[in-house]
Design an enzyme around this catalytic site. Sequence first.
Site, mmCIF file in Angstrom:
data_model
loop_
_atom_site.group_PDB
_atom_site.id
_atom_site.type_symbol
_atom_site.label_atom_id
_atom_site.label_comp_id
_atom_site.label_asym_id
_atom_site.label_seq_id
_atom_site.Cartn_x
_atom_site.Cartn_y
_atom_site.Cartn_z
ATOM 1 N N ASN A 62 0.787 -1.242 0.000
ATOM 2 C CA ASN A 62 0.000 0.000 0.000
ATOM 3 C C ASN A 62 0.817 1.288 0.000
ATOM 4 O O ASN A 62 0.259 2.361 -0.168
ATOM 5 C CB ASN A 62 -0.955 0.023 1.195
ATOM 6 C CG ASN A 62 -2.180 -0.845 0.978
ATOM 7 O OD1 ASN A 62 -2.389 -1.343 -0.126
ATOM 8 N ND2 ASN A 62 -2.976 -1.031 2.006
ATOM 9 N N GLU A 126 -2.678 -0.485 -7.910
ATOM 10 C CA GLU A 126 -4.074 -0.626 -7.501
ATOM 11 C C GLU A 126 -4.697 0.773 -7.478
ATOM 12 O O GLU A 126 -5.774 1.023 -7.989
ATOM 13 C CB GLU A 126 -4.131 -1.255 -6.110
ATOM 14 C CG GLU A 126 -5.522 -1.439 -5.549
ATOM 15 C CD GLU A 126 -5.489 -2.023 -4.130
ATOM 16 O OE1 GLU A 126 -5.710 -3.225 -3.989
ATOM 17 O OE2 GLU A 126 -5.228 -1.264 -3.171
ATOM 18 N N ARG A 247 -15.045 -3.104 5.725
ATOM 19 C CA ARG A 247 -14.637 -4.367 5.126
ATOM 20 C C ARG A 247 -15.847 -5.163 4.659
ATOM 21 O O ARG A 247 -16.973 -4.888 5.077
ATOM 22 C CB ARG A 247 -13.853 -5.213 6.146
ATOM 23 C CG ARG A 247 -12.447 -4.685 6.423
ATOM 24 C CD ARG A 247 -11.581 -4.826 5.175
ATOM 25 N NE ARG A 247 -10.239 -4.279 5.310
ATOM 26 C CZ ARG A 247 -9.847 -3.051 4.939
ATOM 27 N NH1 ARG A 247 -10.714 -2.198 4.447
ATOM 28 N NH2 ARG A 247 -8.589 -2.665 5.030
ATOM 29 N N SER A 433 2.544 -2.117 5.054
ATOM 30 C CA SER A 433 3.560 -3.168 5.200
ATOM 31 C C SER A 433 4.935 -2.648 4.793
ATOM 32 O O SER A 433 5.917 -2.818 5.522
ATOM 33 C CB SER A 433 3.179 -4.375 4.350
ATOM 34 O OG SER A 433 3.054 -4.019 2.985
HETATM 35 O O1 SFD Z 1 -5.032 -3.394 2.381
HETATM 36 C C1 SFD Z 1 4.904 -10.130 19.974
HETATM 37 N N1 SFD Z 1 -1.853 -3.899 6.073
HETATM 38 C C2 SFD Z 1 -1.578 -3.777 4.714
HETATM 39 N N2 SFD Z 1 -0.452 -3.228 4.243
HETATM 40 C C3 SFD Z 1 -0.128 -3.257 2.925
HETATM 41 O O2 SFD Z 1 0.938 -2.744 2.527
HETATM 42 N N3 SFD Z 1 -0.964 -3.856 2.017
HETATM 43 C C4 SFD Z 1 -2.151 -4.437 2.386
HETATM 44 O O3 SFD Z 1 -2.818 -5.050 1.550
HETATM 45 C C5 SFD Z 1 -2.555 -4.303 3.772
HETATM 46 N N4 SFD Z 1 -3.801 -4.775 4.220
HETATM 47 C C6 SFD Z 1 -3.821 -5.253 5.550
HETATM 48 C C7 SFD Z 1 -2.907 -4.731 6.503
HETATM 49 C C8 SFD Z 1 -3.057 -5.098 7.854
HETATM 50 C C9 SFD Z 1 -4.046 -6.006 8.201
HETATM 51 C C10 SFD Z 1 -4.206 -6.371 9.640
HETATM 52 C C11 SFD Z 1 -4.886 -6.582 7.218
HETATM 53 C C12 SFD Z 1 -4.767 -6.193 5.894
HETATM 54 C C13 SFD Z 1 -5.902 -7.590 7.576
HETATM 55 C C14 SFD Z 1 -0.969 -3.211 7.050
HETATM 56 C C15 SFD Z 1 0.306 -3.986 7.413
HETATM 57 O O4 SFD Z 1 0.063 -5.329 7.565
HETATM 58 C C16 SFD Z 1 0.898 -3.396 8.692
HETATM 59 O O5 SFD Z 1 1.110 -2.033 8.443
HETATM 60 C C17 SFD Z 1 2.230 -4.018 9.134
HETATM 61 O O6 SFD Z 1 2.129 -5.423 9.235
HETATM 62 C C18 SFD Z 1 2.686 -3.433 10.476
HETATM 63 O O7 SFD Z 1 3.914 -3.989 10.843
HETATM 64 P P1 SFD Z 1 4.336 -4.205 12.411
HETATM 65 O O8 SFD Z 1 5.680 -4.850 12.390
HETATM 66 O O9 SFD Z 1 4.150 -2.965 13.136
HETATM 67 O O10 SFD Z 1 3.224 -5.249 12.963
HETATM 68 P P2 SFD Z 1 3.050 -6.818 12.579
HETATM 69 O O11 SFD Z 1 3.520 -7.091 11.186
HETATM 70 O O12 SFD Z 1 1.639 -7.152 12.862
HETATM 71 O O13 SFD Z 1 4.020 -7.602 13.595
HETATM 72 C C19 SFD Z 1 3.803 -7.650 14.981
HETATM 73 C C20 SFD Z 1 4.755 -8.680 15.568
HETATM 74 O O14 SFD Z 1 4.771 -8.612 16.988
HETATM 75 C C21 SFD Z 1 4.690 -9.909 17.521
HETATM 76 N N5 SFD Z 1 4.176 -9.784 18.879
HETATM 77 N N6 SFD Z 1 6.135 -10.656 20.076
HETATM 78 C C22 SFD Z 1 6.590 -10.918 21.323
HETATM 79 N N7 SFD Z 1 5.859 -10.666 22.450
HETATM 80 C C23 SFD Z 1 4.612 -10.140 22.366
HETATM 81 N N8 SFD Z 1 3.912 -9.895 23.486
HETATM 82 C C24 SFD Z 1 4.086 -9.851 21.081
HETATM 83 N N9 SFD Z 1 2.898 -9.344 20.641
HETATM 84 C C25 SFD Z 1 2.984 -9.299 19.296
HETATM 85 C C26 SFD Z 1 3.799 -10.649 16.537
HETATM 86 O O15 SFD Z 1 3.921 -12.054 16.665
HETATM 87 C C27 SFD Z 1 4.368 -10.130 15.224
HETATM 88 O O16 SFD Z 1 5.545 -10.822 14.888
HETATM 89 S S1 SFD Z 1 -5.187 -3.916 3.689
HETATM 90 O O17 SFD Z 1 -6.353 -4.784 3.764
HETATM 91 O O18 SFD Z 1 -5.276 -2.841 4.614
HETATM 92 P P1 AMP Z 2 -8.063 -1.128 2.108
HETATM 93 O O1 AMP Z 2 -8.249 -2.442 1.431
HETATM 94 O O2 AMP Z 2 -9.349 -0.437 2.434
HETATM 95 O O3 AMP Z 2 -7.088 -1.169 3.243
HETATM 96 O O4 AMP Z 2 -7.403 -0.180 1.044
HETATM 97 C C1 AMP Z 2 -6.111 -0.320 0.542
HETATM 98 C C2 AMP Z 2 -5.572 1.051 0.255
HETATM 99 O O5 AMP Z 2 -6.470 1.774 -0.578
HETATM 100 C C3 AMP Z 2 -5.385 1.914 1.473
HETATM 101 O O6 AMP Z 2 -4.257 2.716 1.211
HETATM 102 C C4 AMP Z 2 -6.651 2.749 1.536
HETATM 103 O O7 AMP Z 2 -6.459 3.974 2.194
HETATM 104 C C5 AMP Z 2 -6.947 2.957 0.059
HETATM 105 N N1 AMP Z 2 -8.376 3.064 -0.245
HETATM 106 C C6 AMP Z 2 -9.354 2.146 -0.013
HETATM 107 N N2 AMP Z 2 -10.546 2.574 -0.416
HETATM 108 C C7 AMP Z 2 -10.334 3.798 -0.944
HETATM 109 C C8 AMP Z 2 -11.189 4.775 -1.549
HETATM 110 N N3 AMP Z 2 -12.494 4.571 -1.688
HETATM 111 N N4 AMP Z 2 -10.618 5.911 -1.962
HETATM 112 C C9 AMP Z 2 -9.292 6.128 -1.817
HETATM 113 N N5 AMP Z 2 -8.441 5.257 -1.270
HETATM 114 C C10 AMP Z 2 -8.956 4.105 -0.839
#
Ligand code: SFD
Ligand code: AMP
Length: 622
Positions: A62, A126, A247, A433
């Site tokens: 993203n 995207e 969602r 990510s």
């Molecule tokens: O679009 C302990 N995110 C998306 N990012 C993208 O770039 N593209 C996408 O398609 C994304 N989509 C998405 C995203 C997030 C989620 C939840 C969904 C879908 C369903 C965002 C990214 O995933 C997010 O920004 C990063 O993963 C953040 O990285 P970080 O490192 O801050 O968090 P992590 O990856 O979740 O890792 C956490 C770690 O901590 C561990 N942990 N370890 C030891 N002791 C403890 N007590 C702990 N508690 C946690 C975990 O095991 C893990 O290793 S979209 O749909 O939005």
């Molecule tokens: P999402 O699956 O909603 O996490 O969206 C993935 C990425 O697209 C994120 O960067 C969102 O902020 C962006 N996004 C989702 N929906 C929209 C929308 N309707 N307009 C603009 N950006 C969007």
Amino acid sequence: MANFETVEVKTDLLIVGGGMAACGAAAEAAHWAKKNNLKVTLVDKAAMDRSGAVAMGLSAINQYVGVKDGQNSVHDYVDYVRNDLMGITREDLVANIARHVDSTVHLFEKWGLPIWKDAEGNYVHEGRWQLMINGESYKVIVAEAAKNALGMDNIYERVFITEPLMDGNKCVGAVGFSVRENKFYVFKAKTTLVAMGGAVHVFKPRSSGEGLGRSWYPPFNSGASAYFTLKAGAEMTCQEVRFIPVRFKDAYGPVGAWFLLFKSRATNGLGENYMQTRRDELEKWKPYGLVKPVPANLRNWLMMLDVMEGKGPIFMRTEEAIENLSKGVPDEKERKKKLKELESEAWEDFLDMTISQAILWAATNTAPEEKPSEIAACEPYFIGSHSGASGAWVSGPEDIAPKDYFWGYPCMCTVESLFAAGDASGASSHKFSSGSVTEGRIAAKAAIAYCVDHPGENKYDNAAIEELKKRILLPLDLYEEHKAASSDPDVNPNYIKPKMFMFRLQKIMDEYAGGVSTQFTTSKHLLKKGLELLAFLKEDAEKLAAQDLHELMRCWENIHRMWQAEAHVRTILFREETRWPGYYFRADCPEMKDDWKVFANCRWDPASGEWGMMKREIIGIY
Ligand code: SFD
Ligand code: AMP
């Protein structure tokens, strides 16, 4: 006391967490550590291959700015993030990530991540900032790079980190326990980087009963980063800025590909597009209401207004979007081919990152090219790396950070030798990510520099460590001591089991802090009552009991959640306005106010046990 071996690990840089930020940190730290003959250790509560938010994979990257390709500038990205967060953002932090993120994406490709390419070999976007990937194995690929860099000897998996180790205002490591063996871990470190993600299940989820545990945010991330940094005495920021994604309903499939790639609309039960019928509402939230794209929380808000008026269900018009994209193809055979392609892309979007949504489609005979699917606002989550902003208040980079935002090392908290990245650091949203890996790299480089600059030995209080061990294992002792008092291990007058404790926390947050059942609405009066109930909950946390190691982990997960909850409630109460109506609505101050265009920060003082709230000025760099 439960019989646990104490394992001591001495290291220079300790990375806590094994997710995206931690993997980026590991890969970068290994390089600088080798040059300086330093040791780097990583500890994750789970197995790195599939831990954290990216466990199931993702279908898009993203954040890709495309600076070299001439697509966008770093300034453009900062404008986008500032607008999306209604003006509340640390531009220096966002810019620092944005100027390095493209190189991280190129590393992903080198490590083997398949990024979609068009006929000319360019990345397939995207949307403006997002790239399409075949990302089912995204986490496995990034974890492999981290493992290769550190070596498995320096990685501890399935060790749950509970507490920071402190020497006054200096973090000198962390303690935790194995979730598989009776082992208590003491990590003594010159410097510590927190990257344990955000928090879910602080609020009552929509999925209950047979669906319990299903949520958008991964159930494994339970507020450990917020707890760790709070307990260390670090200043925290944007604790009020929770994230509520919209969602696909019930299985939480992503919507980005539908809105951006497939150019889909969402309509209400009457077939109206709330982004059009409610356009006038955006005026109220200007200047941010009038920017493009409309900020995520305001897109939510317009939809929520329809839902509150009983105009649901809200549908993602998948059938219409697929029809629109294929109808421009004149040749019937080609059109059919295009249809098949779109259909398989639609399924892959889910199979890459939310398999349960594909299963739900299959179970409900949903062919996306034939019928629309319901979408809904999720329960609130804490994820500073996405479109929320909660996390620790960290130093910016020396070259671009305003003077007040720089204190020696990028990504260092206000506590000495403690660093934070990804969801753990606040006020720099939209890292996603790729940006989280990037921030992990930035933080790791700075943390190694800190080690080099501070070669002295740390002091440790062994008696205090022994006390911590006792406190952390106490739930096991309580269970053993009192289990005979009742015939059902879950019901006992002497203790509370973590699941019941979690339900109680969620009920408080849902009803008083603006969860799903109160349509994300709260007020000063509700928040104050919520704080009173949280104080009782905190007292009862002393009585948490665990039947085994797994439950011991559940106990601590819920203590971590409770602290995240308290920081959240205190900060929403502090900010006397509504700024992100689609995230939460303060019914007693329903408008955005100019004098609240500031950061709302908080700090728990380890010496006094008191919370302090403070405003911090927003200083832009553009
Ligand atoms: O679009 C302990 N995110 C998306 N990012 C993208 O770039 N593209 C996408 O398609 C994304 N989509 C998405 C995203 C997030 C989620 C939840 C969904 C879908 C369903 C965002 C990214 O995933 C997010 O920004 C990063 O993963 C953040 O990285 P970080 O490192 O801050 O968090 P992590 O990856 O979740 O890792 C956490 C770690 O901590 C561990 N942990 N370890 C030891 N002791 C403890 N007590 C702990 N508690 C946690 C975990 O095991 C893990 O290793 S979209 O749909 O939005
Ligand atoms: P999402 O699956 O909603 O996490 O969206 C993935 C990425 O697209 C994120 O960067 C969102 O902020 C962006 N996004 C989702 N929906 C929209 C929308 N309707 N307009 C603009 N950006 C969007």
